[in-house]
Design a protein around this motif. Structure first.
Motif, short mmCIF file in Angstrom:
data_model
loop_
_atom_site.label_atom_id
_atom_site.label_comp_id
_atom_site.label_asym_id
_atom_site.label_seq_id
_atom_site.Cartn_x
_atom_site.Cartn_y
_atom_site.Cartn_z
N PRO A 186 0.82 -1.23 0.00
CA PRO A 186 0.00 0.00 0.00
C PRO A 186 0.84 1.27 0.00
O PRO A 186 0.32 2.36 -0.20
CB PRO A 186 -0.81 -0.12 1.30
CG PRO A 186 -0.01 -1.04 2.17
CD PRO A 186 0.69 -1.98 1.26
N THR A 187 2.15 1.11 0.21
CA THR A 187 3.04 2.29 0.21
C THR A 187 3.54 2.63 -1.19
O THR A 187 4.33 3.55 -1.36
CB THR A 187 4.25 2.05 1.13
OG1 THR A 187 4.97 0.90 0.68
CG2 THR A 187 3.80 1.84 2.56
N VAL A 188 3.07 1.89 -2.21
CA VAL A 188 3.43 2.17 -3.61
C VAL A 188 2.20 2.68 -4.34
O VAL A 188 1.11 2.12 -4.20
CB VAL A 188 3.99 0.90 -4.30
CG1 VAL A 188 4.15 1.12 -5.80
CG2 VAL A 188 5.32 0.50 -3.68
N ASP A 189 2.37 3.76 -5.10
CA ASP A 189 1.26 4.35 -5.84
C ASP A 189 0.72 3.37 -6.88
O ASP A 189 1.49 2.69 -7.57
CB ASP A 189 1.74 5.63 -6.53
CG ASP A 189 0.60 6.40 -7.16
OD1 ASP A 189 -0.04 7.19 -6.46
OD2 ASP A 189 0.34 6.18 -8.36
N THR A 190 -0.60 3.29 -7.01
CA THR A 190 -1.22 2.33 -7.93
C THR A 190 -0.81 2.58 -9.38
O THR A 190 -0.68 1.63 -10.17
CB THR A 190 -2.75 2.35 -7.81
OG1 THR A 190 -3.31 1.36 -8.68
CG2 THR A 190 -3.34 3.71 -8.16
#
Length: 737
Positions: A186-190
């Motif tokens: 969740p710490t990486v942009d989609t």
């Protein structure tokens, strides 16, 4: 010099393909010798001590066998060495292409500006999310500039990383585990996650890496981000187009995934969506030919070299033709609705228009073809700023029924012309209806919709990207019918094959149907035999073969209405009209209220020259369905066949006076007058027929003699000889030249 380089390229590719062929056959020794020969020929290509290690281990294995040692692990060691050589050959393949193929040379050049250790990639992707979050704390005066710089640097990194993955060598299990974790974090942009999934897709399609392939399957099965998940699904399926394979490992990965029935169903849906996607050019022709002329004819705008202006309305139009404007509006709405219905069914209705908008410099970068749309993209942000006074971009982003590639095209195109648009069009762009039917947020989250948009992005790339010919294309050859891949053998996907075949028949995709049938033609499976019959009837145009198939099926299942209908049609098309009539008679006995079956029986009887048997049924049908034009057509022909020309003439007069007149009615009405002896009237009706014929028909059909040849037996039967036919043809064809 250029020819010598080309010869070297062709020779090298042939040698590499030969190596993979030997590895596919698990011929380790010959493959090793071929690899060594290739490297000796092109010593500049690469050096890796791994090859020497494989050779050493293999020679040791041979030596043990010569000395008579019985090693219980020999097969496992052999397979392990083969897999290691396969990975080495894949590395050699990508190295070769980064030296000889323009697309890969350019990708390597773009990827050399950064170092991409796992730690560096993780720090950049997670740092970007943290930095964008911190922007909200900046003073408004500095926020915009800092935001632009942040997005610019990150975009440069992602473009370079994208290319790096495409030209990367085989990844280790450690690399695979790292990216599985990173792309689900969740710490990486989609947007970053989706873009990297596309990079993995291109990489595995063009040079299979089982560890990259496993990442795609893992993301599809486990990601909670539906956009990442669906992109990964398309990714690993398209990766099956790769010319190189590590079959045992890939087989295990795929088989395990397909243990879930929902995966099987989603793959079947994906196969159908690919067919819709590939119909884009055909759909574009349909829109251009049948829909756009009506829309352009009835709108109130005029396009000139000076811009778009509004037409002046004719104040007298409704005086001379009351209701004309309402009818024009109805026709325009009907045409627009046809287009919307095509889209709802899955058609790619925007391909034709947006295919002309891929020449912007934005599309010079390969990663931009796959990048999810976001307004802050550094390569459009300045352009998008020109549209800040209109909600158009927000509508596109939130509700526009376009794939990401088309959103970028639309943004760039509109921004370049908005200053030259008339005021009324600018005002229109501010309305919620400016983009036509919007897509609700709920629909946009559905897997099928997400998948459709991804496929449209991919289709545009593989049809329009300048260097597409240097890449494996998942929409070409047998690649697009991925369900025929050997990796799916023995899985639940086979049970859905008949349904997929029916889909191909419905959409008249002969190539797809042939690909699937070549793999799944099963003489013992009644569903596939039925499909074979449909293929022979509808595509191969071999009705005699279809008759044999449907006769056997009918003998097995005499109560199956569909089989009997198909048998009747096969008899009819193979000109066995009496047999066709018997089939229709059986169907009619079971369903006496079915008008269509009764009418088909009458047509078959008429073709069999049993007009007297057909006529009684036709009179009854005409009483029951007094407004039915099809009934009147068959009745008129039967009356003419019986020599009752006066009665036939009355029916043809009714048919040709009706709004639903078909052009063939004029031809048959001409025959009626000719047989009746009224040659001048026959000529008039034949001229009417020729004036209204399909101008797109084959050239040989542009002459009346083509029609006379088709109906010559009927004409002979009623006293028209060859001389009459030739003379009449000269009169009509001479008049229509």
């Amino acid at each position: 010099m250029a020819k010598m380089t080309a010869d070297m390229d062709n020779k090298g590719i042939k040698q590499i393909n030969d190596i993979f062929r030997k590895l596919d056959n698990r011929e380790l020794g010959p493959a090793l010798r071929s690899v060594r020969s290739l490297i000796d020929t092109y010593p500049h290509m690469m050096y890796d001590e791994e090859l020497e290690n494989i050779e050493g281990d293999y020679n040791l294995m041979l030596d043990y066998m010569r000395r008579g040692f019985n090693d219980p692990h020999r097969a496992d060691i052999y397979n392990n060495l083969t897999d290691r050589l396969y990975s080495f050959a894949c590395d050699m393949f990508i190295t070769y292409r980064t030296q000889h193929v323009e697309f890969f040379i350019e990708a390597l050049r773009k990827s050399m500006n950064n170092k991409f250790s796992n730690e560096t990639v993780k720090a950049e992707l997670e740092g970007f999310v943290a930095d964008t979050a911190m922007l909200s704390l900046e003073a408004e005066a500095t926020r915009t500039e800092k935001s632009k710089e942040l997005y610019r640097k990150h975009n440069d990194f992602m473009q370079s990383l994208f290319c790096n993955i495409i030209v990367s060598h085989q990844w280790s299990v450690h690399d695979s585990e790292f990216f599985k974790t990173l792309l689900m974090s969740p710490t990486v942009d989609t947007i970053d996650a989706q873009l990297l999934v596309s990079a993995l897709t291109l990489a595995t399609m063009n040079n299979m890496d089982v560890n990259k392939f496993e990442i795609l399957v893992h993301l599809y099965l486990n990601s909670t981000d539906e956009k990442v998940r669906q992109r990964a699904l398309v990714g690993w399926v398209f990766a099956l187009s790769s010319r190189t394979r590590l079959l045992p490992k890939m087989k295990n990965i795929v088989a395990k995934a397909l243990e879930d029935e929902s995966v099987v169903n989603e793959l079947a849906d994906l196969q159908k969506q690919i067919i819709y996607c590939m119909n884009a050019e055909q759909d574009t022709d349909t829109i251009r030919r049948d829909i756009m002329p009506e829309l352009m004819k009835n709108n109130n705008l005029k396009i000139t070299r000076f811009g778009i202006t509004e037409k002046d309305e004719d104040p007298m139009a409704d005086v001379f033709d009351p209701g004309a404007s309402e009818r024009a509006m109805e026709k325009m709405e009907e045409s627009f609705q046809k287009m919307m219905n095509m889209q709802k069914a899955g058609s790619d209705i925007y391909f034709g228009g947006f295919s002309q908008m891929k020449r912007f410099p934005f599309f010079y970068n390969v990663a931009n073809w796959f990048c999810p749309f976001y307004i802050e993209h550094p390569e459009i942000s300045q352009t998008a700023g020109n549209l800040k006074d209109t909600p158009l971009l927000i509508n596109i982003l939130k509700n526009g029924p376009f794939c990401d590639s088309d959103k970028y095209s639309f943004t760039l195109a509109v921004a370049s012309v908005i200053s030259r648009l008339p005021d009324n069009m600018k005002e229109m762009l501010n309305t919620p209806e400016a983009l036509g039917p919007a897509v609700s947020h709920e629909d946009q989250q559905k897997p099928a919709y997400i998948r459709r948009m991804i496929l449209q992005d991919m289709y545009r790339f593989f049809r329009l990207f300048p260097q597409r010919g240097q890449l494996v294309n998942p929409f070409d050859g047998e690649n697009f019918t991925f369900i025929t891949d050997n990796l799916f053998d023995g899985t639940g996907l086979h049970e859905l094959v008949p349904d997929l075949c029916y889909f191909m028949i419905k959409h008249r995709n002969e190539k797809a149907l042939k690909n699937i049938m070549a793999k799944f033609a099963d003489g013992g499976n009644s569903k596939m035999r039925l499909i074979n019959g449909l293929y022979e009837l509808n595509f191969a145009k071999r009705p005699q073969k279809a008759v044999q198939i449907f006769k056997e099926l009918n003998a097995e299942k005499p109560d199956n209405k569909r089989v009997l209908l198909l048998l009747a049609r096969s008899y009819f098309e193979s000109e066995q009209y009496e047999n066709a009539a018997k089939c229709y008679e059986t169907l009619h006995d079971n369903e006496p209220q079915n008008t269509t079956v009764a009418l088909n029986m009458c047509v078959a009887l008429s073709k069999a020259k049993k007009y007297d048997e057909a006529i009684n049924m036709l009179y009854r049908l005409d009483i029951e369905c007094p407004d039915s034009m099809p009934v009147k057509r068959v009745l008129a022909w039967a009356l003419m066949g019986l020599g009752k020309y006066e009665q036939a003439e009355k029916e043809y007069n009714r048919l040709t006076a009706d709004n639903d007149v078909e052009n063939g009615d004029w031809l048959n009405a001409g025959y009626c007058q000719w047989l009746k002896g009224n040659t001048p009237e026959a000529i008039n009706r034949f001229k009417n027929f020729m004036a209204n014929r399909n101008i797109h028909s084959p050239k040989r059909e542009h002459e009346i003699s083509y029609e006379f040849a088709n109906d010559k037996d009927f004409l002979y039967e009623h006293g028209i000889n060859d001389t009459d036919i030739h003379l009449m043809a000269d009169i009509i064809d001479g008049a229509t030249e």
